[in-house]
Design a protein around this motif. Sequence first.
Motif, PDB file in Angstrom:
ATOM      1  N   GLY A 236       1.431   3.841   1.559  1.00  0.00           N
ATOM      2  CA  GLY A 236       0.950   2.924   2.575  1.00  0.00           C
ATOM      3  C   GLY A 236       0.539   1.598   1.987  1.00  0.00           C
ATOM      4  O   GLY A 236       0.855   0.525   2.513  1.00  0.00           O
ATOM      5  N   LEU A 237      -0.155   1.634   0.852  1.00  0.00           N
ATOM      6  CA  LEU A 237      -0.600   0.402   0.204  1.00  0.00           C
ATOM      7  C   LEU A 237       0.587  -0.409  -0.303  1.00  0.00           C
ATOM      8  O   LEU A 237       0.673  -1.619  -0.076  1.00  0.00           O
ATOM      9  CB  LEU A 237      -1.551   0.728  -0.946  1.00  0.00           C
ATOM     10  N   PHE A 238       1.506   0.264  -1.006  1.00  0.00           N
ATOM     11  CA  PHE A 238       2.662  -0.460  -1.534  1.00  0.00           C
ATOM     12  C   PHE A 238       3.556  -0.964  -0.408  1.00  0.00           C
ATOM     13  O   PHE A 238       4.155  -2.038  -0.505  1.00  0.00           O
ATOM     14  CB  PHE A 238       3.468   0.421  -2.485  1.00  0.00           C
ATOM     15  N   GLY A 239       3.619  -0.204   0.673  1.00  0.00           N
ATOM     16  CA  GLY A 239       4.430  -0.624   1.811  1.00  0.00           C
ATOM     17  C   GLY A 239       3.941  -1.900   2.452  1.00  0.00           C
ATOM     18  O   GLY A 239       4.718  -2.621   3.098  1.00  0.00           O
ATOM     19  N   THR A 240       2.652  -2.232   2.275  1.00  0.00           N
ATOM     20  CA  THR A 240       2.137  -3.471   2.863  1.00  0.00           C
ATOM     21  C   THR A 240       2.711  -4.707   2.200  1.00  0.00           C
ATOM     22  O   THR A 240       2.613  -5.807   2.745  1.00  0.00           O
ATOM     23  CB  THR A 240       0.599  -3.531   2.768  1.00  0.00           C
ATOM     24  N   VAL A 241       3.322  -4.548   1.020  1.00  0.00           N
ATOM     25  CA  VAL A 241       3.923  -5.712   0.370  1.00  0.00           C
ATOM     26  C   VAL A 241       5.417  -5.542   0.135  1.00  0.00           C
ATOM     27  O   VAL A 241       6.119  -6.525  -0.100  1.00  0.00           O
ATOM     28  CB  VAL A 241       3.238  -6.017  -0.985  1.00  0.00           C
ATOM     29  N   SER A 242       5.936  -4.300   0.213  1.00  0.00           N
ATOM     30  CA  SER A 242       7.359  -4.108  -0.064  1.00  0.00           C
ATOM     31  C   SER A 242       8.209  -4.321   1.174  1.00  0.00           C
ATOM     32  O   SER A 242       9.263  -4.963   1.120  1.00  0.00           O
ATOM     33  CB  SER A 242       7.614  -2.708  -0.633  1.00  0.00           C
ATOM     34  N   GLY A 243       7.778  -3.753   2.316  1.00  0.00           N
ATOM     35  CA  GLY A 243       8.525  -3.919   3.550  1.00  0.00           C
ATOM     36  C   GLY A 243       9.855  -3.200   3.585  1.00  0.00           C
ATOM     37  O   GLY A 243      10.692  -3.473   4.434  1.00  0.00           O
ATOM     38  N   SER A 244      10.095  -2.253   2.665  1.00  0.00           N
ATOM     39  CA  SER A 244      11.359  -1.523   2.631  1.00  0.00           C
ATOM     40  C   SER A 244      11.073  -0.059   2.338  1.00  0.00           C
ATOM     41  O   SER A 244      10.451   0.268   1.317  1.00  0.00           O
ATOM     42  CB  SER A 244      12.284  -2.089   1.545  1.00  0.00           C
ATOM     43  N   ALA A 245      11.519   0.826   3.229  1.00  0.00           N
ATOM     44  CA  ALA A 245      11.234   2.252   3.075  1.00  0.00           C
ATOM     45  C   ALA A 245      11.895   2.818   1.827  1.00  0.00           C
ATOM     46  O   ALA A 245      11.259   3.525   1.038  1.00  0.00           O
ATOM     47  CB  ALA A 245      11.699   3.002   4.319  1.00  0.00           C
ATOM     48  N   VAL A 246      13.173   2.520   1.629  1.00  0.00           N
ATOM     49  CA  VAL A 246      13.895   3.085   0.486  1.00  0.00           C
ATOM     50  C   VAL A 246      13.326   2.537  -0.829  1.00  0.00           C
ATOM     51  O   VAL A 246      13.110   3.289  -1.792  1.00  0.00           O
ATOM     52  CB  VAL A 246      15.398   2.799   0.598  1.00  0.00           C
ATOM     53  N   ALA A 277       5.794   8.741   4.386  1.00  0.00           N
ATOM     54  CA  ALA A 277       4.750   7.768   4.064  1.00  0.00           C
ATOM     55  C   ALA A 277       5.356   6.414   3.706  1.00  0.00           C
ATOM     56  O   ALA A 277       4.841   5.366   4.113  1.00  0.00           O
ATOM     57  CB  ALA A 277       3.903   8.289   2.908  1.00  0.00           C
ATOM     58  N   SER A 278       6.463   6.415   2.958  1.00  0.00           N
ATOM     59  CA  SER A 278       7.107   5.161   2.582  1.00  0.00           C
ATOM     60  C   SER A 278       7.698   4.454   3.793  1.00  0.00           C
ATOM     61  O   SER A 278       7.672   3.221   3.884  1.00  0.00           O
ATOM     62  CB  SER A 278       8.202   5.429   1.545  1.00  0.00           C
ATOM     63  N   THR A 279       8.241   5.230   4.725  1.00  0.00           N
ATOM     64  CA  THR A 279       8.780   4.642   5.950  1.00  0.00           C
ATOM     65  C   THR A 279       7.690   3.925   6.724  1.00  0.00           C
ATOM     66  O   THR A 279       7.906   2.840   7.285  1.00  0.00           O
ATOM     67  CB  THR A 279       9.432   5.734   6.811  1.00  0.00           C
ATOM     68  N   GLY A 280       6.496   4.514   6.746  1.00  0.00           N
ATOM     69  CA  GLY A 280       5.384   3.883   7.450  1.00  0.00           C
ATOM     70  C   GLY A 280       5.000   2.543   6.875  1.00  0.00           C
ATOM     71  O   GLY A 280       4.338   1.744   7.550  1.00  0.00           O
ATOM     72  N   GLY A 281       5.413   2.265   5.626  1.00  0.00           N
ATOM     73  CA  GLY A 281       5.114   0.956   5.044  1.00  0.00           C
ATOM     74  C   GLY A 281       5.684  -0.191   5.846  1.00  0.00           C
ATOM     75  O   GLY A 281       5.111  -1.290   5.888  1.00  0.00           O
ATOM     76  N   GLN A 282       6.835   0.033   6.502  1.00  0.00           N
ATOM     77  CA  GLN A 282       7.415  -1.025   7.333  1.00  0.00           C
ATOM     78  C   GLN A 282       6.639  -1.241   8.627  1.00  0.00           C
ATOM     79  O   GLN A 282       6.847  -2.229   9.316  1.00  0.00           O
ATOM     80  CB  GLN A 282       8.866  -0.679   7.671  1.00  0.00           C
ATOM     81  N   LEU A 283       5.756  -0.286   8.941  1.00  0.00           N
ATOM     82  CA  LEU A 283       4.943  -0.402  10.149  1.00  0.00           C
ATOM     83  C   LEU A 283       3.576  -0.999   9.844  1.00  0.00           C
ATOM     84  O   LEU A 283       2.816  -1.300  10.771  1.00  0.00           O
ATOM     85  CB  LEU A 283       4.738   0.986  10.784  1.00  0.00           C
ATOM     86  N   ALA A 284       3.246  -1.131   8.556  1.00  0.00           N
ATOM     87  CA  ALA A 284       1.884  -1.487   8.161  1.00  0.00           C
ATOM     88  C   ALA A 284       1.769  -2.959   7.801  1.00  0.00           C
ATOM     89  O   ALA A 284       2.499  -3.450   6.940  1.00  0.00           O
ATOM     90  CB  ALA A 284       1.463  -0.630   6.976  1.00  0.00           C
ATOM     91  N   PRO A 285       0.854  -3.678   8.456  1.00  0.00           N
ATOM     92  CA  PRO A 285       0.571  -5.067   8.070  1.00  0.00           C
ATOM     93  C   PRO A 285      -0.022  -5.111   6.654  1.00  0.00           C
ATOM     94  O   PRO A 285      -0.538  -4.097   6.177  1.00  0.00           O
ATOM     95  CB  PRO A 285      -0.452  -5.516   9.117  1.00  0.00           C
ATOM     96  N   PRO A 286       0.019  -6.248   5.948  1.00  0.00           N
ATOM     97  CA  PRO A 286       0.412  -7.559   6.473  1.00  0.00           C
ATOM     98  C   PRO A 286       1.914  -7.849   6.445  1.00  0.00           C
ATOM     99  O   PRO A 286       2.367  -8.750   7.122  1.00  0.00           O
ATOM    100  CB  PRO A 286      -0.335  -8.529   5.548  1.00  0.00           C
TER     101      PRO A 286
END
Length: 641
Positions: A236-246, A277-286
């Motif tokens: 979730g934390l990394f997804g806030t800056v990566s914006g890519s599930a894969v 969890a990684s997929t949810g990164g695209q749903l998580a701001p910022p």
Amino acid sequence: MSDGAARSGFGALPGRWVQALIGIVAVALTVVQFLPLATGRSLYDLTLLGIHVGFTAAIVFMTVAASGRRQAATDALPPWDLAAAVLALACALYFAAQGARVSERVFGVDEVYPLDEVFGTLLIVLLLEACRRIAGLALALLAGIFIAYAFLGPWLPALLAHRGMTFMRFIDLQVLSTNGIFGTPVAASAQMVFYFVLVGAFLERSGAGQLFVDLAYCVTGRSWGGAAKAAVVSSGLFGTVSGSAVANVLVDGIITIPLMKRTGFKGTFAGAIEATASTGGQLAPPVMGAAAFILADVVGVPYATVAFAAIVPAALYYLSLYVLVDSHARRHGLGPNQVLPVAESIAGLKERWHILLPLALMIYLLSEQHSLMLVGAVTLAAIVTVSWVRRSTRLGIGAIYESIVRGARGAAEVAIPSAVAGIVVGVLVQTGMALHLERWLIAVAGDSLLVSLIGAMLLTLVLGMGMPTAAAYLVAAVLVGPALQGLGVPALAGHLFIFYFAVLSMVTPPVALAAYAAAGISGASLWVTGLISFLIAIPGFLIPFAFVADQGLLLQGPLLQVLPSVLTGSLAVIAVAAASGGYLFGALPLASRAVLFIGGILMITPDPRLDLIGFAGAAAVLGVQFWRRARSAGVTALPTS
């Protein structure tokens, strides 16, 4: 003979020269992207977008082989790939030079020059091939079908027929207007996404990925199912800056999945948790991924508005994953485990904590609604400055150069599918097919909003199985977005609904790309991992329906309306997640799981009567669980003779 050696034949460019050329193109693209900030003057739209598309296409031809295999740094570049890259750069320069002319011309009225037709045709062909290489065949094939549809309209059956287009009008639409290749998707890619992809590359190079993993293990490492909870938190934390599930799976999962397996989780479950969890990164701001930036442009609101509205749904998504992991761990006896590197994570956190400061600054600048170019530039400067606090995070000239190249390659993965999606959208709108499909959907659904939402969900999931998230969102938004608004759904809620399912397609079989990436790391079955990922994500499938029905979940409305919505939504996902995991203060029998699951669904609706029924059902299950627990403790405490 190695693959790289096999590719180095007559006319091939040696690997070291290829890397140098990629670097030149990446740096030039970055300079152009930030040029308006340095000069104080905006570039013509076609100038910026033409360079953005052409340069990223050139990068694709130099980094991805015709087979789809990623090029190694030592690979020579075949002459045909070099020629394609040079032609892409030529197209970029041609359309960049037409910026002033196109800004003043009238679509469908002013003359189309012969060179427009030549370079326009060349660009379309190059984009289709670049898209096939970087995003797979499905989107490129779909675009080819729609190109044929644009010309064959008069000869098609009545349901599909339209007046057709001349070749000149097609080129006018696709490359000399904002309705085709250089339309909304590419504009969002160039004017929004690029800056955050670059920020993500700099953060990753400075050690942010490891920082998030360390932080997660410090927080959850000594709890039940700690390894899986750490995967949820760090992804979730990394997804806030990566914006890519894969990308999130590949960076985070290589650490979390082996540790989950070592602490007792099955490979299929470990991969599924990481994928979901990684997929949810695209749903998580910022930073919610490319599709969210396109969404902001389509709806006509600042990106900060989209990110703010997505806070509660993203929190509910991760709350459901956390509760499900806890429930699963307790049901299977996966208690706190000393294998987890908590001590090392604490040391790593002390070493890298300062990397969080630029991220906090970026969030502040976004909340102040500064331009995304300025936000990107200031955040990049902050990352480089702060990185010098420790030797382990320091970004020197070489690291900055590597980050720029990595950022440009990441931008290509968004820009090319966005440009090809623009071809599809341009044809849909110009031929009237989008309007026909909207009327058809309304006619089929009648006045039922639920039926329309289910139809929109299924269409988006199907599109997402063969397309990148941004392309799937955009095509679905054009097809069903207006119909949802026609049924009274606010624009932001309707488009967020479509966006969510475009993202969740990454864990929806039969083509669950994030789950397949995780299965590659875990060594488990692709199909089983994909299926478990889908089952784990079920609470996430309920959340979009909930926020369409209740705008309070999008933080829309007065505080007294928002707070009850957030509370009942939280209780609902906890109930559904506990039912899925099969444990709530003790193992749950099948009947109790069913009651709890249905109760959660009822609580997530905005109807107070259904909320009360759902709450009563969940409370009854909870009461039975406490009674069983007390009875079991009493039996255990009886003295033995």
